[in-house]
Each structure stands twice: as C-alpha cells, then as structure tokens.
Design a protein around this motif. Sequence first.
Motif, mmCIF file in Angstrom:
data_model
loop_
_atom_site.group_PDB
_atom_site.id
_atom_site.type_symbol
_atom_site.label_atom_id
_atom_site.label_comp_id
_atom_site.label_asym_id
_atom_site.label_seq_id
_atom_site.Cartn_x
_atom_site.Cartn_y
_atom_site.Cartn_z
ATOM 1 N N LEU A 1 67.428 128.554 -2.469
ATOM 2 C CA LEU A 1 67.662 129.918 -1.997
ATOM 3 C C LEU A 1 69.116 130.342 -2.198
ATOM 4 O O LEU A 1 69.405 131.488 -2.564
ATOM 5 C CB LEU A 1 67.298 130.029 -0.509
ATOM 6 N N LYS B 1 73.011 136.960 -0.071
ATOM 7 C CA LYS B 1 72.171 136.646 -1.222
ATOM 8 C C LYS B 1 71.167 137.773 -1.416
ATOM 9 O O LYS B 1 70.479 138.184 -0.467
ATOM 10 C CB LYS B 1 71.413 135.331 -0.993
ATOM 11 N N SER C 1 67.964 139.396 -1.871
ATOM 12 C CA SER C 1 66.618 138.896 -1.590
ATOM 13 C C SER C 1 65.667 140.062 -1.360
ATOM 14 O O SER C 1 66.031 141.062 -0.739
ATOM 15 C CB SER C 1 66.632 137.986 -0.349
ATOM 16 N N ASN D 1 66.231 136.127 -4.723
ATOM 17 C CA ASN D 1 65.107 135.498 -4.031
ATOM 18 C C ASN D 1 63.991 136.524 -3.871
ATOM 19 O O ASN D 1 64.223 137.637 -3.384
ATOM 20 C CB ASN D 1 65.527 134.980 -2.652
ATOM 21 N N THR E 1 64.359 132.517 -7.473
ATOM 22 C CA THR E 1 63.470 131.681 -6.669
ATOM 23 C C THR E 1 62.341 132.549 -6.115
ATOM 24 O O THR E 1 62.583 133.652 -5.622
ATOM 25 C CB THR E 1 64.232 131.020 -5.501
ATOM 26 N N ILE F 1 60.310 136.949 -2.051
ATOM 27 C CA ILE F 1 59.584 136.285 -0.964
ATOM 28 C C ILE F 1 58.347 137.105 -0.606
ATOM 29 O O ILE F 1 58.430 138.317 -0.378
ATOM 30 C CB ILE F 1 60.492 136.118 0.271
ATOM 31 N N MET G 1 68.648 135.793 4.373
ATOM 32 C CA MET G 1 69.393 135.519 3.147
ATOM 33 C C MET G 1 70.307 136.693 2.789
ATOM 34 O O MET G 1 71.409 136.499 2.278
ATOM 35 C CB MET G 1 68.430 135.221 1.995
#
Length: 245
Positions: A113, A143, A145, A119, A166, A121, A138
């Motif tokens: 992560l 980050k 995300s 990212n 990811t 999700i 995150m």
Amino acid sequence: MKLNEFLKPNNVEFSKSDKKIYDVVLKHPAHVQLMTIQKLATDAQTSVASVQRYCKKIGYTGFKEFKFQLKNYLLQRFDFEKNNSSYLSNYLKVANSFKNIEEDKISDFAEALVNSKHNYIIGIYYSSIPAKQLAMGMQDLNKISFCADNYLAASHWVGLIEEEDTLVVFSVSGNDPYIKKYISEPLSKLSRTYLITFNPDTKLSKYFKNCIVLPGKAFANNSAIDPQSLFSLFVEMIINHIARS
C-alpha cells in the motif's frame, strides 16, 4: 421441523433457480432478515422474479411473507436471549484471534500500500465501509487511493490502473461471481493484488497474487449481517502498522 424442511417442503419440486435460492438461505438464514429481494437474487445468481416464484412455490404470497415466517421460525428455534449473550463472547473471541494473523502478511500488505503509485480498493455492500476506511486512511498518509462500492464503478478503473499500483478487494464470503467479470484485466496485469476474506476455501484466490484469510469464518456465516466491523479492525491494524513504520 429442520431448517431444510422449512425451506423445501417434501411435496415441492425445485428448479435450478429454486435450488440456488434455497442454498443461499440455508447457508445464511439470519442474513435474509436484512436482505432486499434484489440482494437475495444477486447472491443466488438468479432474478427477482425467480425469488418470488420460489416463495410462492413453498407456500407464501411473496418474499415479504417468507421473510416474516422465516423470522418466526428462527425465533422459535433459538433462545434469542442466550444467543445475544454468546454473540458478544464469540465476537470478542474472534477479535482477540486477530493477533494470530501472520506478521509477515501484515507487513507485506502494508508495504504494498505504501510503495504503490495508486491504491484501488473495492468493497461491495457491507464490505464497502472497511474499503472506504482503508482508502481514507491511506489518503491521510498522503497516498493516492480510490474506493469503489460496486464492480461497475470499479470497471472504469481498468484503463487507469498501472503496473505500479495495488488492487485490494474485500469479500466476506470469497464467492463473489462478478470479480472475474469486471476486473479480470487488472488482476492479470498487476503484481500487487490482494483478496481479504473470511473464507479459507475461496476459489477466487487463484485470481489474486495474495489472499489474506481473516479468522472467524463460522462467526461470519452465522452473523445476521456481514461482519464489516472485523474487516475494519483489520484495516486499523494495517494503518497503525504503517503509521508506526
């Protein structure tokens, strides 16, 4: 009367759709009280009309009466006061067992992560809450995300996802039939893909590079709703691990 007899009287012949609906309700009878007819149809991979026909075939006017009678059956079968007390004990027992999750898996997931470019999700229905929680956590850690609560929305990511990203999917049952349909391309392209589930026997693990099985399968199956709070507990563990690092 046993539950299977309640759901399938001896004189009733089932179609393939009836059998799918029967299997879903038999496995998670307590869940049905909080399901819409659309949700049951989706879980059974059939149609709303098929659910209505199933309910009428076993003697009810429709889904609403079926839910009411199923609730009465469950109330008569179980000592609810005792069940509520044991529920909390079982919940605490499962939560305490999270300390047994392998540290290497937590570290690997956290590292993925943190080191990814973006990212992505996904969490459907009740699992959307922990998915959103992880994305926001995150983001707080600077980050980039993104979160989606349905596969149609997630399918729009396909052209955006890069090899450095990811992809994470939360699925309580690990039996979601739409994963391969909507996100098969990023699953095959990425080296950092994670399935978070309670089902150690999930057949979906073959589509992911990593599968993290959380403790508490029996608890998840017997809970009236998908235990998203346990997913959230796992998310807290991951965010705290990253923050400490």
